[in-house]
Structure formats: structure tokens, C-alpha cells
Write a protein that holds these residues in place. Structure first.
Motif: not given
Ligand code: ADP
Length: 464
Positions: A272-275, A311-315, A336-342, A344-355
Motif C-alpha cells: 500500500d505504499q505504492g508498489i 523486483g520481488g527477489n532483488a529487493i 517497476m523493479a527500481k520503483h519498488n526497490a525505492g 523498500y529503501g534499497v534501490a541504491h544497492k541494486i544495479e538494474f541492467i536491461h539485457a
């Protein structure tokens, strides 16, 4: 697309896992069922027991906190007894659920090796070790009688048996059973004046103590009246009135889709925080409690999540690993994964690679400690296969090829697979003379999926 099962308590199912090691030529004849069950219980109760006891206690006795500092020694003894009763009752309840899950596990596991429990027992007989089997059987029967009574039906784990399963599980969990498809006629219980509380969570014994005490007219700072007074049933909410529900759910038949909406907090506790989830992800994202477990297991400095999705696992990896590289072929899902990681406050620990992971594995120079694979399972049809063929049905390539690519990056691999995967194929991925550890993940009594671990650094306790 992966489809995860709806769990009966929906918003907050309990997570259980059963773990075994398999090597060359393994099958179920060498399973030490007793040890697996005990380990699963220990794992669950150590992880959840304390919090569950506290949570349910304070829900039942909200006045406890303010009263406990002013009570007399007699009253303290009373509360102490109540707590002990509470502990016994609650652990018995979860032990009972775990046992149901365990029965499902045994059946599913032997099926996934392409055999049956009867066949396994026959093998034991042939090997002249029948005593172990019958001991295990007796143990199960005894527990069944002790905890459940004799007439409790076995809880199946297949979607076909959803109605029976859900009804029974709701009953077991002490949750209301008067919604959803009605499999059983309602039973009208004789009205018992003393057991008026409508709290479905409460264990009867605790109420009984209070009622006894009340009858003896022992005043406890007005505690009893608060506890045994009839509580108002909360009015049923109109779940369909929720504006947050995605359009496709509203449009695609409410009956079908409501179960996914109801389990949103089991997918993401911060929903409910906006996933953000796209349509497919509603059916395929890994439920949070399972993602957490995988993250605990694969804790390391650097991990690659090869099919990151929303991002369920990555988070969760971001909470247990130094750094996460999240790869996905779909740019929108990555966003969406990046947004969701935000959230949970962990976006800065994840590098998202489109590949495309298949190419990424060949060309990348990074050398992670672990690679996590959660590839598409080829649509909801996977559930219909008795024995899911992981070489033919996984996308974009078979399991063996996928493992080869992953091993270009690291020897340590976690592989998230359908619950009905062909176990012989799963074990074969270890390679000649090697082992794997297979963890079957349950939410309440429903098996959701399995995670297989390969490589010395991620297999926990290599047995002798
Ligand atoms: P979804 O329902 O979210 O598509 P799937 O289980 O079908 O989930 O797929 C998991 C994720 O894998 C998806 O986000 C999908 O975009 C991604 N994916 C599929 N093929 C590849 C690939 N070759 N490389 C990287 N990611 C991929």
C-alpha cells in the motif's frame, strides 16, 4: 509466466520449508522424513515463534501491557499460567499446520521422482527396513489423533482441491469460513453462553481459564469482563470497492481475480505504499516470505538476479547481499523493479541492467558470488503437467543450458522452479558426482515452488 498459488490466509500466510540434499542416483528411498520434519519445525519456530506468540498475545489481551505493572503477585501467577497455556496452544496449532504441509510435501516429492509413496514403502520392504516406515506412519497417525482428532481429512496441495483445502485451512487457522465456495454445509453449534467471544484467533483454553476465574468471582482489575465480553463482528468490507485494484482485475471477472488482490500484502508487505506490478507480475512475482528465505540462503557480497521482473527477489537480496545486479529483458519491468526497490529503501544497492541474460552471461566480465535464476515457467499450463519437464518447458531455454550460462559467471547458483518439477532433472543439474540442496517452499499447507541450490558456497551443510 509463473503462477503462484493462492494461500488460504491470503494476506499473511505462514512460511514453511522442507529441505533435502540429493546427489547422483538419489530418490526418495533415502529420505529421512523424521529429520526433515524436525528441521522444518525448528527452522519455522526459531524464525517466527517468538513474534507470533507476542503478536497474538497482545491482540488477545491489549490491556496486558498497562495492567502488568500494577498487578498483585497472585495476578502475576495467573498471567504467567495464561501465557504458558497460550504458548502451548499456539505451538500446537502451527505444528498441526506444518504436519499437513509435510504430508503434502511427501506426496509431491515422491511424485516428482515419478514414483508413489506406496512404491517407496515397497522399496523399504524390499530393503528390509520396514520398521522405519511403519514408525514414521505410526508417528503421523499418533500426531494426527493427538492434535486433530481422527476425522480430519488430508489436505491436498493441488489447485484442483482448492475448495477443500481452503476450507480446512481456514478452519485450522481459526479464520472465518463463511466466504468463498461452500463445500460443507454450515454446522450450527449449540450456543454456549460462556464462549461468546467472536475472536477467531483466541485459543479456547485461555478463555476457559478466564471464565473459570470469573465464576470464582476473583477480581482482576476488570480484566475478565473485557476479555469475555462479546466483541462486535467487524462489518464485511466491500473489497470490490477498492479504487487501488488494477483495471484488469476489475475487467476480468471478479471471482477469478479477487484472490490475487487479497494476497497483495503477501507479495509485498509494503504494497500500500505504492508498489507497481504489471499484469503478469501479479501472477508470477515471488511472495515476500519466500523471497526473504532465498535471500537469507544466498547472502553474499555480489549476486546476479538473472530474471528480475518487478523486483520481488532483488529487493530481498539487497537486504542480505553487499550488492545486487538485477537483469531483465523487459525495460518496463525493470523500471517497476527500481520503483519498488525505492519503496523498500534499497534501490541504491541494486544495479538494474536491461539485457537478455543469455547474452549477458556470455559477455559480462563481472564475477558474482552467486547467480539466482527465476526464469519464465512457460505460462500457467505448467500446473497441468504431472511432472514438469524443466528441459523442455522453461523459457527461454532448457534448465541445463541456463545452468551452463549461469556457471560462466559463478559456480554457485540458486534456481527457483515449479513445485512439480521433474526431480530427477533437478538433481541432474548438479553435475556428475555433485550434490544439490532442494528446498520446498510452502505458504501454509500449499506448496508454492521449490528452490534448488548448487555449488559448494551455497549448499549449507554438505552431509557426509
Ligand atoms: P513475468 O510474468 O513477470 O513475465 P516470468 O516468470 O514470465 O514473469 O518471467 C520472469 C522475468 O524474466 C520477466 O520479467 C521477463 O521479462 C524476464 N525474462 C524473460 N526472458 C528473459 C531473458 N532472456 N533475459 C532476461 N530476462 C528475461
Amino acid at each position: 509466466m509463473n503462477i503462484h498459488y493462492l494461500t488460504t490466509s491470503r494476506s499473511n500466510p505462514q512460511f514453511y520449508s522442507f529441505i533435502q540434499f540429493f546427489g547422483d542416483h538419489s530418490d526418495c528411498t533415502s529420505c529421512d522424513w523424521e529429520a526433515i520434519l524436525q528441521a522444518a519445525w525448528q527452522n519455522f519456530w526459531q524464525r517466527e515463534g517468538h513474534d507470533l506468540l507476542e503478536l497474538k498475545w497482545h491482540k488477545r489481551f491489549p490491556e496486558y501491557k498497562s495492567l502488568i505493572n500494577v498487578v498483585t503477585p497472585e495476578e502475576q501467577t495467573f498471567w504467567q499460567e495464561l501465557w504458558e497455556k497460550h504458548t502451548t496452544e499456539l505451538s500446537a496449532k502451527f505444528w498441526r499446520i506444518l504436519n499437513c504441509a509435510f504430508e503434502n510435501y511427501q506426496n509431491e516429492l515422491v511424485k516428482s521422482f515419478g514414483t508413489s509413496l506406496e512404491q517407496v514403502e515397497q522399496d523399504f520392504i524390499d530393503l528390509n527396513i520396514t520398521e522405519r516406515v511403519s514408525k514414521s506412519k505410526k508417528r503421523k497417525q499418533k500426531k494426527q489423533q493427538e492434535v486433530d482428532g481422527d476425522d480430519e481429512p488430508f489436505l491436498p496441495s493441488t489447485e484442483d482441491d482448492l475448495v477443500l483445502d481452503e476450507y480446512e485451512q481456514l478452519k485450522v487457522l481459526g479464520l472465518p469460513t463463511n466466504f468463498g465456495p461452500q463445500k460443507y454445509p454450515k454446522q450450527h453449534k449449540p450456543r454456549n453462553k460462556l464462549h461468546e467471544s467472536s475472536s477467531s484467533d483466541c485459543s479456547d483454553c485461555c478463555q476457559e481459564i478466564l471464565i473459570m476465574e470469573r465464576d470464582k468471582s476473583l477480581a482482576l482489575h476488570g480484566v475478565q469482563s473485557g476479555l469475555v465480553s462479546k466483541r462486535q463482528k467487524p462489518k464485511k468490507k466491500k473489497i470490490w470497492a477498492n479504487e487501488m485494484m488494477p483495471d484488469f482485475m476489475q475487467n476480468e471477472g471478479k471471482g477469478q481475480m479477487v484472490k490475487y488482490w487479497l494476497k497483495r500484502f503477501s507479495l509485498f508487505s509494503r504494497f500500500d505504499q505504492g508498489i507497481r506490478l504489471d499484469r503478469e507480475s501479479w501472477f508470477s512475482v515471488t511472495p515476500e516470505k519466500i523471497a526473504k528465505q532465498t535471500a537469507r540462503r544466498l547472502s553474499c557480497d555480489l549476486i546476479v538476479d538473472a530474471f528480475c521482473g518487478c523486483g520481488g527477489n532483488a529487493i530481498q537480496f539487497a537486504n542480505t547481499c553487499g550488492r545486487v545486479i538485477a537483469v531483465d529483458i523487459d525495460a518496463e519491468k525493470l523500471a517497476m523493479a527500481k520503483h519498488n526497490a525505492g519503496i523498500y529503501g534499497v534501490a541504491h544497492k541494486i544495479e538494474f541492467i536491461h539485457a537478455d541474460f543469455l547474452q549477458f552471461a556470455v559477455s559480462s566480465r563481472i564475477r558474482p558470488n552467486v547467480v539466482f535464476l527465476s526464469p519464465p515457467w512457460g505460462g500457467p499450463g505448467y500446473q497441468k503437467q504431472a511432472n514438469f519437464d524443466i528441459e523442455r518447458s522453461l523459457l527461454p531455454v532448457g534448465a541445463n543450458e541456463l545452468m551452463k550460462r549461469a556457471r560462466l559467471l559463478s559456480d554457485n547458483v540458486g534456481f527457483f522452479l515449479p513445485r512439480n518439477s521433474n526431480m530427477t532433472q533437478v538433481v541432474a543439474l548438479s553435475g556428475a558426482g555433485q550434490q544439490c540442496e532442494v528446498e520446498h517452499n510452502f505458504l501454509d499447507t500449499r506448496m508454492v515452488a521449490l528452490t534448488a541450490y548448487y555449488g559448494n558456497e551455497v549448499i549449507r551443510n554438505t552431509p557426509p
